[in-house]
Scaffold this motif. Structure first.
Motif, PDB file in Angstrom:
ATOM      1  N   GLY A 366      -2.158   3.844  -6.204  1.00 31.54           N
ATOM      2  CA  GLY A 366      -3.112   4.769  -6.401  1.00 31.54           C
ATOM      3  C   GLY A 366      -4.036   4.701  -5.421  1.00 31.54           C
ATOM      4  O   GLY A 366      -5.179   5.123  -6.118  1.00 31.54           O
ATOM      5  N   LYS A 367      -4.360   3.659  -4.187  1.00 30.50           N
ATOM      6  CA  LYS A 367      -6.017   3.049  -4.589  1.00 30.50           C
ATOM      7  C   LYS A 367      -5.660   2.455  -2.788  1.00 30.50           C
ATOM      8  O   LYS A 367      -4.232   2.422  -2.779  1.00 30.50           O
ATOM      9  CB  LYS A 367      -6.200   1.076  -5.125  1.00 30.50           C
ATOM     10  CG  LYS A 367      -6.318   2.043  -6.654  1.00 30.50           C
ATOM     11  CD  LYS A 367      -7.004   0.444  -7.149  1.00 30.50           C
ATOM     12  CE  LYS A 367      -7.002   0.757  -8.018  1.00 30.50           C
ATOM     13  NZ  LYS A 367      -7.506  -0.337  -9.347  1.00 30.50           N
ATOM     14  N   LEU A 368      -6.960   2.581  -2.197  1.00 27.80           N
ATOM     15  CA  LEU A 368      -7.075   2.292  -0.897  1.00 27.80           C
ATOM     16  C   LEU A 368      -7.123   0.722  -0.585  1.00 27.80           C
ATOM     17  O   LEU A 368      -7.980   0.048  -1.057  1.00 27.80           O
ATOM     18  CB  LEU A 368      -8.196   3.330  -0.429  1.00 27.80           C
ATOM     19  CG  LEU A 368      -8.039   3.302   1.391  1.00 27.80           C
ATOM     20  CD1 LEU A 368      -6.972   4.076   2.288  1.00 27.80           C
ATOM     21  CD2 LEU A 368      -9.506   3.388   1.674  1.00 27.80           C
ATOM     22  N   GLN A 369      -5.954   0.202   0.069  1.00 28.28           N
ATOM     23  CA  GLN A 369      -6.227  -1.548   0.060  1.00 28.28           C
ATOM     24  C   GLN A 369      -6.185  -1.496   2.149  1.00 28.28           C
ATOM     25  O   GLN A 369      -5.773  -1.254   2.782  1.00 28.28           O
ATOM     26  CB  GLN A 369      -4.623  -2.267  -0.099  1.00 28.28           C
ATOM     27  CG  GLN A 369      -4.964  -1.997  -1.777  1.00 28.28           C
ATOM     28  CD  GLN A 369      -3.412  -2.717  -2.269  1.00 28.28           C
ATOM     29  OE1 GLN A 369      -3.285  -3.604  -1.546  1.00 28.28           O
ATOM     30  NE2 GLN A 369      -2.946  -2.396  -3.725  1.00 28.28           N
ATOM     31  N   VAL A 370      -7.456  -2.562   1.793  1.00 33.99           N
ATOM     32  CA  VAL A 370      -7.677  -2.861   3.325  1.00 33.99           C
ATOM     33  C   VAL A 370      -6.817  -4.495   3.480  1.00 33.99           C
ATOM     34  O   VAL A 370      -7.551  -5.390   2.807  1.00 33.99           O
ATOM     35  CB  VAL A 370      -9.759  -2.806   4.093  1.00 33.99           C
ATOM     36  CG1 VAL A 370      -9.623  -3.630   5.071  1.00 33.99           C
ATOM     37  CG2 VAL A 370      -9.899  -1.087   4.021  1.00 33.99           C
ATOM     38  N   ARG A 371      -6.240  -4.974   4.978  1.00 30.04           N
ATOM     39  CA  ARG A 371      -5.938  -5.862   4.905  1.00 30.04           C
ATOM     40  C   ARG A 371      -6.098  -6.694   6.251  1.00 30.04           C
ATOM     41  O   ARG A 371      -5.847  -5.593   7.114  1.00 30.04           O
ATOM     42  CB  ARG A 371      -4.629  -6.091   4.136  1.00 30.04           C
ATOM     43  CG  ARG A 371      -4.091  -7.147   4.575  1.00 30.04           C
ATOM     44  CD  ARG A 371      -2.390  -7.575   4.030  1.00 30.04           C
ATOM     45  NE  ARG A 371      -1.169  -6.154   4.628  1.00 30.04           N
ATOM     46  CZ  ARG A 371      -1.255  -6.143   5.910  1.00 30.04           C
ATOM     47  NH1 ARG A 371      -1.067  -7.527   6.570  1.00 30.04           N
ATOM     48  NH2 ARG A 371      -0.466  -4.530   6.298  1.00 30.04           N
TER      49      ARG A 371
END
Length: 677
Positions: A366-371
């Motif tokens: 449910g969250k935006l994750q940047v990797r």
């Protein structure tokens, strides 16, 4: 004039002339720097530094000219000298740390910022440095991870000049290069860039077929960073940096159509801002959205990534910033949307190894994750312009050491054993219920997909079949909003919680799971009663019970979603008791319901309470033989509302809020099905 006087005059003249020339070099350097002509600025600032006058200032400007022309590694000794001499610009410490990172001196960069922050005073610089220290800590923690990417220089295509921003479509690889040309771009001292194409089968390039796309050529301007629509018949690319305007703002996005075997005359798209730098375009997989980088006003700093939407007439507009989960105070650019719903982009602001690094953003839990994609796909140099040829293979650009010269094109393979992906889609249909109870299809219905916090994730317009489609993600709750002129806006809940396909069940590389739903919109009809189900009161009471509040909350939502309607809320009783008493009781109940709506944010001038008592039954209170009819009395003890007016001037504050929210998660678009599960 005697001999002594003449000698003194000549000495003073030479001295003053030297000072003048030194000052002139500094002034010329600033003039070229402000015009974005960094290569010419470097020559003047170096001349100033060699004079021995204003050396710290000259060194700082040499470093800045290197940084702004994407040569941060070369800027390091000049930042170092400027700081040693006491450079007053606190930002010099931030850029010095970034130059250290570009030279793979990560711990030194962190140690320097830790020391600088002890005495720093500029709040903005402190925030930048604190964030960068956090980034460096994350980066150092990732150093020991085993890489999954394998990278190789595409030697057949690269030259001592620049080749970058590869895009593959229909058997050809398109790229940007300055490998030929006599006109020199003064910011870099190299020829202007143009767009090339070459036949290729994957990474097997037929280099003898390489040629410029002549229809796009513009003398004295840079062309580059191209993208194609899914059908390959429309291209959008960047053109500018002519040097005819101050600064580097004159870069815009142009569109060309493929007709009768050639590309049409390029025209600037409406979404491009003539007063800004707009570049690095990328179509979404469905071709309905365009992502690009821009330094237009209102961003978070440097260049940000934006998205534009294509309207019914094919024009690009409704430009939105992707928000601060994607964009930082530094530069973000080169977006790329993959078929599995991920956004790849290049950034200097997220935790990186120096210069531009490649990152991926995706929704998880449910969250935006940047990797960060990690080494070896990222390096201390600039790594950018990723394009996926397939799920695990693709191209990207880099000016890392060991290449053929300037920017080079590289290929990569992702050997991650858990690369198998599942695409989740939600398809639906918009309908209305006719007077005879049948469903009628609603085309041209606007549908918004929102998350549990009612932030917009996607927008669609139903086609002639009333259908729409969105990408959704595992273990998330959604709300669908349907709106159409002359109909009440409707909201429908949907959830993927408990519907995730376990990783161990995946057999194919790509599995598509499709869910179905339906949105029902009611036509707006004045004075038509609509019964609110399950609105009950305790015997002889008018207070709102908890179970009734649940139903009234739905009416609150309906009024929020439809800000132009005014309603009458009516309460009814059965025929037991005195008529006057029933009239008073029903009025008190209607008043209580209206008061509840007002307490929950609905304006009083949109509401009218009306008690009807036993005067308007919808069922018989008694049977034909005179006996009691409990079912009929139950139907008569009802609360209902009806629309009594429309005010098109009213604007919903809630809707305005939806539209103004950052759209960092908006990029998750569709994709073509490959296999269904």
């Amino acid at each position: 004039m005697n001999k002594f006087s003449l000698s003194l005059f000549l000495a003073l003249s030479i001295s003053l002339s030297g000072c003048f020339l030194q000052d002139l070099a500094l002034k010329k350097g600033y003039k070229k720097h402000d015009a974005g002509e960094y290569e010419l600025a470097l020559k003047q600032f170096k001349k100033q530094a060699a004079s021995g006058k204003a050396v710290p200032e000259a060194n700082y400007m040499i470093a800045e000219s290197y940084r702004l022309s994407n040569r941060l590694k070369e800027a390091l000794p000049y930042y170092e000298e400027a700081l040693r001499a006491g450079a007053p610009e606190e930002m010099a410490n931030y850029y010095y740390a970034k130059a250290l990172v570009a030279n793979e001196r990560y711990k030194e960069a962190k140690d320097h910022l830790d020391y600088f922050l002890q005495g720093a005073s500029n709040v903005e610089v402190i925030d930048l440095c604190n964030n960068y220290v956090d980034n460096l800590e994350l980066l150092l923690a990732e150093e020991d991870k085993e890489p999954t990417y394998r990278v190789k220089n595409l030697e057949a295509i690269n030259s001592p000049s620049a080749e970058y921003a590869p895009v593959y479509t229909k058997g050809k690889l398109y790229f940007t290069s300055n490998r030929e040309g006599n006109d020199i771009y003064r910011a870099t001292g190299t020829p202007f860039t143009h767009i090339w194409e070459v036949k290729t089968k994957g990474a097997r390039v037929e280099i003898e077929t390489a040629e410029q796309i002549k229809e796009l050529y513009s003398n004295g301007a840079n062309e580059g960073t191209i993208t194609f629509s899914p059908d390959g018949k429309t291209m959008i690319f960047a053109r500018g940096n002519t040097g005819r305007r101050k600064g580097t703002q004159d870069v815009n996005l142009y569109e060309s159509k493929y007709r009768k075997g050639e590309w049409s005359e390029p025209k600037m798209i409406a979404a491009s801002d003539p007063e800004a730098w707009d570049s690095a375009p990328a179509f979404s997989p469905d071709g309905k959205q365009l992502y690009f980088a821009s330094n237009r006003n209102g961003g978070f700093g440097g260049t940000d990534i934006y998205v534009a939407k294509k309207d019914a007439r094919g024009r690009w507009g409704n430009v939105r910033n992707l928000g601060n989960k994607i964009n930082t105070a530094d530069n973000e650019s080169f977006p790329y949307l993959s078929d599995d719903g991920k956004l790849y982009f290049a950034s200097e602001g997220h935790p990186g190894y120096g210069g531009l690094d490649l990152f991926v953003a995706e929704r998880k839990d449910g969250k935006l994750q940047v990797r960060n994609l990690g080494k070896p796909i990222n390096s201390p140099a600039d790594d950018f312009g990723l394009f996926l040829f397939s799920l695990n293979k693709g191209f990207f650009s880099s000016n890392r050491e060991g290449g053929a010269g300037d920017d080079d094109i590289y290929t990569f393979v992702n050997n991650d054993p858990e690369l198998k992906v599942v695409n989740y889609y939600l398809t639906g249909i918009a309908v209305t219920i006719g007077d005879d109870g049948t469903e009628d299809i609603l085309e041209d219905t606007q549908v918004q997909l929102m998350d549990a916090n009612e932030e917009i994730l996607g927008e669609a317009t139903t086609n002639e079949d009333g259908k729409f489609r969105f990408r959704v993600y595992p273990a998330e709750n959604y709300v669908l909003f349907g709106s159409k002129v002359d109909y009440l806006t409707s909201r429908t809940d949907f959830s993927t919680v408990g519907k995730t396909v376990p990783q161990e069940r995946l057999v194919k590389n790509i599995t598509n799971v499709v869910f179905e739903t339906k949105i029902v919109l009611d036509k707006i009809v004045l004075d038509k009663p609509i019964v609110l189900e399950n609105i009950y009161y305790d015997f002889d009471k008018d207070n709102i019970r908890d179970d009734a509040a649940v139903e009234l909350d739905k009416l609150v939502n309906l009024l929020v979603d439809n800000p132009k309607i005014r309603i009458e809320l009516g309460s009814h009783t059965d025929s037991r008791g005195e008529a006057l008493y029933n009239q008073d009781l029903s009025q008190r109940r209607a008043n209580s319901a209206v008061a509840y709506l007002i307490e929950n944010g609905i304006a009083a001038d949109r509401l009218k309470a009306k008690g009807y008592g036993e005067s308007t039954p919808i069922a018989a209170n008694t049977n034909p033989d005179g006996t009691d009819n409990p079912e009929g009395r139950q139907k008569n003890r009802r609360t209902e509302f009806k629309i009594i007016g429309l005010d098109a001037r009213k604007v919903s504050a809630e809707k305005v809020e939806y539209q103004s929210k950052d759209l960092e998660e908006r990029f998750f678009g569709g994709g073509e099905d490959e296999e269904e599960q």
